[in-house]
Each structure stands twice: as C-alpha cells, then as structure tokens.
Design a protein around this motif. Structure first.
Motif, mmCIF file in Angstrom:
data_model
loop_
_atom_site.group_PDB
_atom_site.id
_atom_site.type_symbol
_atom_site.label_atom_id
_atom_site.label_comp_id
_atom_site.label_asym_id
_atom_site.label_seq_id
_atom_site.Cartn_x
_atom_site.Cartn_y
_atom_site.Cartn_z
ATOM 1 N N GLN A 1 -10.969 -0.706 -5.809
ATOM 2 C CA GLN A 1 -10.057 -1.612 -5.111
ATOM 3 C C GLN A 1 -9.265 -2.443 -6.131
ATOM 4 O O GLN A 1 -9.849 -3.001 -7.054
ATOM 5 C CB GLN A 1 -10.864 -2.552 -4.207
ATOM 6 C CG GLN A 1 -10.049 -3.591 -3.486
ATOM 7 C CD GLN A 1 -9.450 -3.084 -2.205
ATOM 8 O OE1 GLN A 1 -9.885 -2.065 -1.697
ATOM 9 N NE2 GLN A 1 -8.467 -3.773 -1.690
ATOM 10 N N ASP B 1 2.266 1.528 -3.465
ATOM 11 C CA ASP B 1 1.139 1.892 -4.323
ATOM 12 C C ASP B 1 0.823 3.381 -4.183
ATOM 13 O O ASP B 1 0.573 4.062 -5.187
ATOM 14 C CB ASP B 1 -0.079 1.039 -3.956
ATOM 15 C CG ASP B 1 -1.290 1.326 -4.817
ATOM 16 O OD1 ASP B 1 -1.140 1.422 -6.062
ATOM 17 O OD2 ASP B 1 -2.395 1.458 -4.250
ATOM 18 N N ARG C 1 -6.093 5.707 -3.031
ATOM 19 C CA ARG C 1 -6.738 4.398 -2.876
ATOM 20 C C ARG C 1 -8.142 4.521 -2.292
ATOM 21 O O ARG C 1 -9.048 3.804 -2.679
ATOM 22 C CB ARG C 1 -5.877 3.498 -1.994
ATOM 23 C CG ARG C 1 -6.235 2.047 -2.065
ATOM 24 C CD ARG C 1 -5.289 1.127 -1.309
ATOM 25 N NE ARG C 1 -3.882 1.470 -1.463
ATOM 26 C CZ ARG C 1 -3.178 2.119 -0.544
ATOM 27 N NH1 ARG C 1 -3.717 2.461 0.587
ATOM 28 N NH2 ARG C 1 -1.912 2.421 -0.751
ATOM 29 N N GLU D 1 0.819 -1.211 0.000
ATOM 30 C CA GLU D 1 0.000 0.000 0.000
ATOM 31 C C GLU D 1 0.858 1.268 0.000
ATOM 32 O O GLU D 1 0.517 2.252 -0.650
ATOM 33 C CB GLU D 1 -0.958 -0.005 1.200
ATOM 34 C CG GLU D 1 -2.031 -1.076 1.132
ATOM 35 C CD GLU D 1 -1.523 -2.482 1.441
ATOM 36 O OE1 GLU D 1 -2.199 -3.451 1.039
ATOM 37 O OE2 GLU D 1 -0.441 -2.627 2.052
#
Length: 194
Positions: A179, A162, A174, A159
């Motif tokens: 998702q 990302d 996000r 994450e």
C-alpha cells in the motif's frame, strides 16, 4: 535666499488643517474596513497558486522540462490542465500533488494553467495545447514512447492515474503490491481554506 519667502511654506490655514484631518480620518476608516483575506476551496475565486494554497506544494510550478523535451528523452509525462480560480481544480490540486509525490522522480509532472494559452489551436503533438479538450481539470498521461495512455476530464481518482503509471513502469497492480502511504508534509491544510 535670505530675502525670499515661500507662501506655501507659511502657516496652514484653518481650512487646510480641517481637510488634512478629514483625509487622515478617511484613511483610518478605509483601513478599518479592509476585509481579511480568505481562501475558499469550495469557491470559484482566485486566491493564488492552487498548489501552494491547497496542496501545500509550490514545487510543481514551473515544471523542470517542457513536454517536447520529455518526449524527446522518452520520459513518461503527466500533464495536468487547471486554472487557479476553479473550485474543481482547487479540490483536485492535492491529487496532482500526490501524483508528483509518488512519480515525480521518474516521470515529468507538468501542471499547465490554461489561462496562459492563446486562443489558437495547434497541430503540434509536442505542444500541450494539442491535448487540451477545453475543460478543467484534465489529466493526460504519456508512456515512454510518447503514447497517450490516459486522457480524462474532471477529478480523475489518484488510483486510476496510479494504475496507468504502474502499467507504464511495469509495476505490480495495486492489489498485489504494498500500500502506498502519504508523506505528512504534503497534506492539505484545512486552516487555509477557512
């Protein structure tokens, strides 16, 4: 050649037969004693390339381009420093593979085994050794201009990587986007680590 005799081709003696049988028996015992190959994700042992064994993705090695080529083409880069015989790197291989799964077509993913490094440090920012801090795993993310936007040691969560790539590519955060979902072909096989 009719009159020549070769003593070593004559009939075997009793001792030669006995030694031959002993050698065959010893070879059989050695074959029976061979331990089966085992891979352990929780062990600091070498079992092969970690991306093939633990991440199910041998396509990460070797990378398509070098760091210098990617920076020259203004392409975002993800460097991942690892060693094949580290339990932390083995556990982290799936995350590196996941980064490639989502960003491999738009960024250059460059996993680098630090075992290939010479002990000499470099002052060249286009050489991956320049960014290596001495611990594995370590990840470094570059934006299109070659600026380092993430440089961390340890098992950096997907994450966090990302988030940096979402900033690099100007994507929605996000929390505001769809998702991301994994593809099934790239998942860790627990049967390999037994």
């Amino acid at each position: 050649m009719n009159g020549l005799k070769f003593p070593f081709l004559q009939k075997k003696t009793h001792w030669q037969k006995l030694i031959s049988k002993a050698l065959v028996l010893l070879a059989c015992l050695l074959i029976l004693n061979i331990q089966p190959a085992s891979a352990g994700i929780k062990e600091d042992n070498y079992e092969g390339n970690i991306f093939v064994v633990y991440a199910g993705n041998g396509s990460l090695i070797p990378p398509r381009q070098t760091l210098a080529q990617s920076l020259q083409e203004h392409k975002p880069v993800f460097l991942a420093f690892y060693v094949d015989d580290s339990k932390d790197c083995k556990e982290y291989a799936i995350t590196i593979s996941r980064v490639q799964e989502f960003y491999g077509k738009v960024a250059e993913i460059i996993p680098i085994s630090v075992d290939t490094f010479s002990s000499q440090k470099t002052n060249d920012p286009t050489d991956p050794r320049y960014y290596y801090s001495g611990a594995v795993p370590q990840v470094v993310v570059f934006d299109q201009s070659g600026k380092v936007v993430l440089n961390k040691q340890g098992q950096v969560p997907f994450e966090e990587i990302d988030d940096r790539f979402r900033e690099v590519f100007d994507l929605l955060p996000r929390s505001e986007s769809v998702q991301l979902k994994r593809r099934s072909f790239n998942e860790f096989s627990s049967e390999l680590s037994k």
